[in-house]
Design an enzyme around this catalytic site. Structure first.
Site, PDB file in Angstrom:
ATOM      1  N   ILE A 195       6.226   4.408  13.242  1.00  0.00           N
ATOM      2  CA  ILE A 195       5.034   4.338  12.392  1.00  0.00           C
ATOM      3  C   ILE A 195       4.557   2.902  12.179  1.00  0.00           C
ATOM      4  O   ILE A 195       3.570   2.671  11.490  1.00  0.00           O
ATOM      5  CB  ILE A 195       5.303   4.994  11.020  1.00  0.00           C
ATOM      6  CG1 ILE A 195       6.513   4.355  10.339  1.00  0.00           C
ATOM      7  CG2 ILE A 195       5.496   6.493  11.164  1.00  0.00           C
ATOM      8  CD1 ILE A 195       6.797   4.911   8.946  1.00  0.00           C
ATOM      9  N   VAL A 233       9.311   0.042  12.678  1.00  0.00           N
ATOM     10  CA  VAL A 233       9.535   0.947  11.557  1.00  0.00           C
ATOM     11  C   VAL A 233       9.390   2.380  12.067  1.00  0.00           C
ATOM     12  O   VAL A 233       8.435   2.711  12.774  1.00  0.00           O
ATOM     13  CB  VAL A 233       8.532   0.690  10.419  1.00  0.00           C
ATOM     14  CG1 VAL A 233       8.805   1.632   9.238  1.00  0.00           C
ATOM     15  CG2 VAL A 233       8.610  -0.757   9.959  1.00  0.00           C
ATOM     16  N   ASP A 272       5.646 -13.724   3.719  1.00  0.00           N
ATOM     17  CA  ASP A 272       4.734 -13.165   4.725  1.00  0.00           C
ATOM     18  C   ASP A 272       3.810 -12.127   4.088  1.00  0.00           C
ATOM     19  O   ASP A 272       3.612 -11.048   4.620  1.00  0.00           O
ATOM     20  CB  ASP A 272       5.529 -12.536   5.869  1.00  0.00           C
ATOM     21  CG  ASP A 272       4.657 -12.316   7.111  1.00  0.00           C
ATOM     22  OD1 ASP A 272       3.646 -13.022   7.260  1.00  0.00           O
ATOM     23  OD2 ASP A 272       4.986 -11.429   7.915  1.00  0.00           O
TER      24      ASP A 272
END
Length: 577
Positions: free
Chosen positions: A22, A30, A139
């Protein structure tokens, strides 16, 4: 790291059956997965296996996982579990149905400012939880923000960037940060702090409001150079209805100096909430109707102009009125006591006497007076600035002229400019597109326009000419004083910013000298490097240098370019063999 490494999807990791992918990025892939014992759907982040061979990775992995376990916040994706299976390191987290902010922006281009503020307040809550747990995100970017249908936010990838922070990885590698949202100190490889995350949030807010990041470029190196040295366009240039208070916040978040940003995410969230409150109070057109029945308290009914009453739309005034009506209807002894004139008079005297002695005992020090004035002046221009002048700055200047004179006078000049601009009917950051009321105001607006697009020299010419024209006109004294204030400030800023172009001037001189020595390859490399750094700088001086650099490149005599030395920018974009 070989980008094809670890392409094979594992069927199972620990007690989790792996489903479809995904998401994917530089920090791993992921997958949607299912717990074989509970049937709970989760998301599993699988880290690149090459990391396990990096020195110190295992220790960092366990340290970051322990930190993630301590962090709980409704706006952060919940951490569940972690492990290692066949040298594959992974961690398990909450699966959230929704779309990333990146996808939302691709579809809608921009997000209205009120929604952007609400999203940002939620992100502030997530960052505060992380910072309290000792975690710096490093990030923060749109692809790490998941929006649900109700616009609630989930922030992902906390702590993961730290796992990649080895001495072998540089910021130009694009691994421990994303250039468009990376703070200047992170771009320089310096120590990151919670203010670094706030800079990234400022960049995220900018892209939500305008549809584009504050800095962009053809190469990562070009973007990083702009993060360190460039100037972004004000968001109000792209959003007509953007409140000044919100633009000030975004600009403060994007300050190059971390100390000039907000101290923490909590303070930022309060300022963002103030924007919503100020906007609601400044645009409220509510009318109030009251009905009173026997044996019941009076309750105000809000009737919104042109609409039906809306639940939850009460304002501060509505709440105060409701409290007053309820207090009147209770008939309590306390309320009766407060209705007694002699009681209230005695209470007032007691408060005044107590306040007098408290302030006598607790007089503010000069430093505290200055700090109080600074808190007020950090707000967008508003009449409260006069309080800073009259209550703190003028008494401070009178009592300690030698010690505080220079700093106080600088602040008083700012307040004077605001006062003059208010009287003249034009603000220093005017955004109205309505027609000017008179000729001097038209030229003031024209000068402000040139300032906003970075053409300071043209603004200075207009202001200087306007001062000369208005000198002999006593009816235009206020406009003349305002133009003179702006002109003096502009000249002062120009002197401060002169250092910006020292490097550019020296580099151009070096390139010209190389060309005169017929070292065309070296000269071309230097001109190309300057074009990368300054091509999008809107300052007139920078544009003139870039025009010259391009002309010089076009007029260079032919030479063997196969042996031309590469600049660092060109090397950074040359693919590995």
């Amino acid at each position: 790291m070989n980008k094809h490494e670890n392409e094979v999807t594992p069927e199972r990791l620990g007690e989790y059956l792996i489903g479809k992918k995904i998401g994917a990025g530089g920090m791993g892939s992921v997958y949607l997965a299912t717990n074989i014992h509970t049937d709970q759907q989760v998301a599993i982040k699988v880290l690149p296996s090459a990391l396990a061979r990096e020195p110190g990775f295992v220790e960092r992995f366990h340290r970051e996982i322990e930190a993630l376990k301590k962090m709980h916040n409704p706006y952060v994706i919940e951490f569940y579990d972690s492990g290692v299976d066949n040298e594959i390191y992974y961690y398990v987290m909450e699966y959230v149905e929704g779309e990333t902010l990146t996808k939302r922006l691709h579809r809608e281009k921009r997000i209205d400012w009120k929604t952007a503020v609400n999203i940002s307040i939620q992100i502030c809550s997530a960052l505060k939880a992380a910072h309290d747990a000792g975690i710096i995100h490093r990030d923060l970017k749109p692809s790490n923000l998941i929006l649900k249908e109700d616009d609630s936010v989930k922030l992902a990838d906390f702590g993961v960037a730290q796992l990649f922070a080895t001495e072998k990885l540089t910021v130009t590698g694009g691994i421990i940060g994303t250039a468009e949202y990376m703070s200047p100190e992170q771009a320089e490889g310096k120590r990151v702090t919670k203010q670094s995350d706030l800079y990234s949030l400022g960049a995220v807010m900018y892209v939500m409001l305008t549809g584009k990041p504050p800095f962009s470029g053809k190469t990562m190196l070009a973007i990083i150079q702009k993060q360190k040295y460039g100037q972004f366009d004000l968001p109000g240039r792209y959003v007509d209805d953007l409140p000044t208070w919100l633009e000030e916040i975004v600009c403060q978040l994007l300050e190059k100096d971390p100390q000039k940003r907000f101290p923490d995410a909590y303070v930022l969230s309060r300022r963002l909430q103030e924007v919503l409150n100020k906007f609601e109070m400044s645009t409220s057109e509510d009318t109030y109707a009251f009905s009173k029945t026997n044996n019941s308290s009076e309750t105000p009914t809000v009737v919104q102009s042109g609409s039906e009453p809306e639940a939850g739309a009460g304002t501060l005034m509505q709440g105060l009125m409701r409290a007053q009506l309820e207090s009147e209807s209770t008939g309590s002894r306390l309320s009766q006591l407060f209705d007694n004139t002699f009681f209230l008079l005695g209470l007032l005297i007691l408060v005044m006497v107590g306040g007098y002695f408290w302030f006598q005992e607790r007089a503010l020090s000069p430093q505290e007076m200055f700090e109080q004035s600074e808190l007020i002046l950090q707000q967008p221009e508003n009449p409260e600035w006069y309080t800073a002048r009259d209550k703190y700055l003028l008494p401070l200047l009178e009592s300690h002229p030698d010690e505080w004179g220079t700093r106080v006078e600088d602040r008083l000049e700012r307040i004077k400019t605001y006062e003059l601009s208010t009287k003249a009917g034009i603000t220093a950051k005017r955004r109205s597109r309505s027609a000017p009321q008179n000729e001097p105001q038209r030229f003031m607006m024209l000068a402000q326009h040139y300032l906003e697009i970075g053409n300071n020299s043209e603004a200075e010419h207009i202001l200087a000419a306007l001062v000369d024209v208005l000198n002999e006109n006593p009816d235009q004294k206020e406009m003349r004083d305002l133009a003179l204030q702006m002109l003096n400030q502009l000249r002062q800023d120009s002197r401060k910013n002169a250092e910006r172009f020292v490097m550019l001037t020296q580099a151009m001189a070096n390139a010209d000298a190389l060309a005169e020595e017929k070292k065309y390859k070296e000269a071309a490399a230097l001109w190309n490097a300057l074009i990368v750094l300054y091509e999008e700088d809107k300052a007139k001086a920078a544009q003139e240098f870039i025009r010259r650099a391009k002309e010089n490149l076009a007029n260079l005599p032919e030479f063997d370019q196969t042996e031309q030395p590469q600049s660092e920018a060109q090397k950074a974009n040359t693919p590995d063999e």
